[in-house]
Design a protein around this motif. Structure first.
Motif, PDB file in Angstrom:
ATOM      1  N   ALA A   1     -12.162  18.416 -41.038  1.00  0.00           N
ATOM      2  CA  ALA A   1     -11.666  17.377 -40.131  1.00  0.00           C
ATOM      3  C   ALA A   1     -12.820  16.835 -39.277  1.00  0.00           C
ATOM      4  N   TYR A   2     -13.978  16.579 -39.938  1.00  0.00           N
ATOM      5  CA  TYR A   2     -15.188  16.201 -39.212  1.00  0.00           C
ATOM      6  C   TYR A   2     -15.025  14.953 -38.348  1.00  0.00           C
ATOM      7  N   LYS A   3     -14.118  14.067 -38.705  1.00  0.00           N
ATOM      8  CA  LYS A   3     -13.940  12.839 -37.911  1.00  0.00           C
ATOM      9  C   LYS A   3     -13.367  13.128 -36.530  1.00  0.00           C
ATOM     10  N   SER A   4     -12.826  14.315 -36.331  1.00  0.00           N
ATOM     11  CA  SER A   4     -12.298  14.679 -35.017  1.00  0.00           C
ATOM     12  C   SER A   4     -13.362  15.344 -34.145  1.00  0.00           C
ATOM     13  N   LEU A   5     -14.535  15.634 -34.696  1.00  0.00           N
ATOM     14  CA  LEU A   5     -15.597  16.288 -33.926  1.00  0.00           C
ATOM     15  C   LEU A   5     -16.236  15.314 -32.943  1.00  0.00           C
ATOM     16  N   GLU A   6     -16.593  15.816 -31.775  1.00  0.00           N
ATOM     17  CA  GLU A   6     -17.232  14.996 -30.750  1.00  0.00           C
ATOM     18  C   GLU A   6     -18.562  14.426 -31.255  1.00  0.00           C
ATOM     19  N   ALA A   7     -19.321  15.204 -32.040  1.00  0.00           N
ATOM     20  CA  ALA A   7     -20.605  14.744 -32.565  1.00  0.00           C
ATOM     21  C   ALA A   7     -20.424  13.529 -33.465  1.00  0.00           C
ATOM     22  N   TYR A   8     -19.383  13.527 -34.272  1.00  0.00           N
ATOM     23  CA  TYR A   8     -19.095  12.390 -35.152  1.00  0.00           C
ATOM     24  C   TYR A   8     -18.792  11.145 -34.320  1.00  0.00           C
ATOM     25  N   ASP A   9     -18.003  11.312 -33.272  1.00  0.00           N
ATOM     26  CA  ASP A   9     -17.673  10.191 -32.387  1.00  0.00           C
ATOM     27  C   ASP A   9     -18.922   9.607 -31.729  1.00  0.00           C
ATOM     28  N   PHE A  10     -19.835  10.487 -31.292  1.00  0.00           N
ATOM     29  CA  PHE A  10     -21.075  10.010 -30.682  1.00  0.00           C
ATOM     30  C   PHE A  10     -21.877   9.170 -31.674  1.00  0.00           C
ATOM     31  N   PHE A  11     -21.966   9.638 -32.914  1.00  0.00           N
ATOM     32  CA  PHE A  11     -22.737   8.906 -33.923  1.00  0.00           C
ATOM     33  C   PHE A  11     -22.101   7.548 -34.228  1.00  0.00           C
ATOM     34  N   ILE A  12     -20.811   7.536 -34.481  1.00  0.00           N
ATOM     35  CA  ILE A  12     -20.100   6.302 -34.817  1.00  0.00           C
ATOM     36  C   ILE A  12     -20.142   5.308 -33.655  1.00  0.00           C
ATOM     37  N   SER A  13     -20.134   5.805 -32.424  1.00  0.00           N
ATOM     38  CA  SER A  13     -20.123   4.936 -31.245  1.00  0.00           C
ATOM     39  C   SER A  13     -21.509   4.407 -30.876  1.00  0.00           C
ATOM     40  N   GLY A  14     -22.529   4.745 -31.650  1.00  0.00           N
ATOM     41  CA  GLY A  14     -23.869   4.224 -31.402  1.00  0.00           C
ATOM     42  C   GLY A  14     -24.701   5.027 -30.422  1.00  0.00           C
ATOM     43  N   TRP A  15     -24.302   6.261 -30.144  1.00  0.00           N
ATOM     44  CA  TRP A  15     -25.065   7.085 -29.214  1.00  0.00           C
ATOM     45  C   TRP A  15     -26.362   7.609 -29.830  1.00  0.00           C
ATOM     46  N   VAL A  16     -26.452   7.614 -31.159  1.00  0.00           N
ATOM     47  CA  VAL A  16     -27.657   8.069 -31.853  1.00  0.00           C
ATOM     48  C   VAL A  16     -28.513   6.843 -32.148  1.00  0.00           C
ATOM     49  N   GLN A  17     -29.758   6.857 -31.654  1.00  0.00           N
ATOM     50  CA  GLN A  17     -30.651   5.712 -31.791  1.00  0.00           C
ATOM     51  C   GLN A  17     -32.043   6.179 -32.188  1.00  0.00           C
ATOM     52  N   ASN A  18     -32.888   5.240 -32.564  1.00  0.00           N
ATOM     53  CA  ASN A  18     -34.295   5.491 -32.884  1.00  0.00           C
ATOM     54  C   ASN A  18     -34.477   6.569 -33.948  1.00  0.00           C
ATOM     55  N   LEU A  19     -33.665   6.517 -34.977  1.00  0.00           N
ATOM     56  CA  LEU A  19     -33.766   7.502 -36.041  1.00  0.00           C
ATOM     57  C   LEU A  19     -35.060   7.303 -36.808  1.00  0.00           C
ATOM     58  N   GLY A  20     -35.805   8.381 -36.982  1.00  0.00           N
ATOM     59  CA  GLY A  20     -37.061   8.319 -37.723  1.00  0.00           C
ATOM     60  C   GLY A  20     -37.328   9.631 -38.422  1.00  0.00           C
ATOM     61  N   THR A  21     -38.263   9.611 -39.357  1.00  0.00           N
ATOM     62  CA  THR A  21     -38.619  10.825 -40.088  1.00  0.00           C
ATOM     63  C   THR A  21     -40.120  10.885 -40.288  1.00  0.00           C
ATOM     64  N   LYS A  22     -40.622  12.096 -40.388  1.00  0.00           N
ATOM     65  CA  LYS A  22     -42.054  12.332 -40.625  1.00  0.00           C
ATOM     66  C   LYS A  22     -42.178  13.380 -41.712  1.00  0.00           C
ATOM     67  N   ARG A  23     -42.961  13.049 -42.737  1.00  0.00           N
ATOM     68  CA  ARG A  23     -43.193  14.006 -43.817  1.00  0.00           C
ATOM     69  C   ARG A  23     -44.139  15.087 -43.310  1.00  0.00           C
ATOM     70  N   LEU A  24     -43.765  16.331 -43.562  1.00  0.00           N
ATOM     71  CA  LEU A  24     -44.560  17.466 -43.128  1.00  0.00           C
ATOM     72  C   LEU A  24     -45.191  18.138 -44.340  1.00  0.00           C
ATOM     73  N   ARG A  25     -45.383  19.414 -44.264  1.00  0.00           N
ATOM     74  CA  ARG A  25     -45.944  20.177 -45.374  1.00  0.00           C
ATOM     75  C   ARG A  25     -45.035  20.111 -46.589  1.00  0.00           C
ATOM     76  N   GLU A  26     -45.624  19.986 -47.736  1.00  0.00           N
ATOM     77  CA  GLU A  26     -44.905  19.963 -49.010  1.00  0.00           C
ATOM     78  C   GLU A  26     -43.755  18.962 -48.964  1.00  0.00           C
ATOM     79  N   ASN A  27     -42.516  19.430 -49.152  1.00  0.00           N
ATOM     80  CA  ASN A  27     -41.365  18.524 -49.164  1.00  0.00           C
ATOM     81  C   ASN A  27     -40.564  18.580 -47.875  1.00  0.00           C
ATOM     82  N   ASP A  28     -41.085  19.216 -46.841  1.00  0.00           N
ATOM     83  CA  ASP A  28     -40.370  19.300 -45.566  1.00  0.00           C
ATOM     84  C   ASP A  28     -40.506  17.992 -44.810  1.00  0.00           C
ATOM     85  N   ARG A  29     -39.439  17.658 -44.068  1.00  0.00           N
ATOM     86  CA  ARG A  29     -39.458  16.466 -43.234  1.00  0.00           C
ATOM     87  C   ARG A  29     -38.875  16.793 -41.874  1.00  0.00           C
TER      88      ARG A  29
END
Length: 117
Positions: free
Chosen positions: A77-105
């Motif tokens: 029932a992940y759609k009822s989780l507070e974290a899901y609501d934060f993401f859908i509501s735009g609370w998560v911003q500036n998403l980025g990734t950096k390649r590290l050693r081997e295949n780790d990111r």
């Protein structure tokens, strides 16, 4: 001089209790190589294709089987989780990734949280 003493530490790392600080440094050494809070934002890619491929089963395995933060019922029932609501509501911003050693990111995001009253 020990290796731990020569690695630059972020204020976040310095504020951790001794047990958490040691574990944090072990994880950094194993996966990242430096304190992630000291990495410049310009070093992170904003391209969606640079993000690691993650499926729902990967998230469930991590959150339920490895960390026990959630139960199987909560993940179903992940759609009822507070974290899901934060993401859908735009609370998560500036998403980025950096390649590290081997295949780790390293995935970075700024999360705005509502004020707790």
């Amino acid at each position: 001089m020990s290796k731990e003493a020569t690695v630059a530490e972020s204020p976040y790392c310095r504020d951790l209790d001794p047990v958490s600080r040691r574990r944090y440094k072990q994880l950094i050494d194993r996966y990242v190589g430096c304190d992630p809070y000291l990495i410049k934002l310009s070093e992170f890619s904003r391209k969606p294709q640079d993000l690691p491929l993650i499926e729902a089963v990967d998230i469930t395995n991590y959150l339920v089987l490895q960390t026990s933060h959630y139960t199987k019922q909560q993940m179903k029932a992940y759609k009822s989780l507070e974290a899901y609501d934060f993401f859908i509501s735009g609370w998560v911003q500036n998403l980025g990734t950096k390649r590290l050693r081997e295949n780790d990111r390293l995935v970075f995001a700024k999360v705005n949280l509502p004020e707790i009253k």
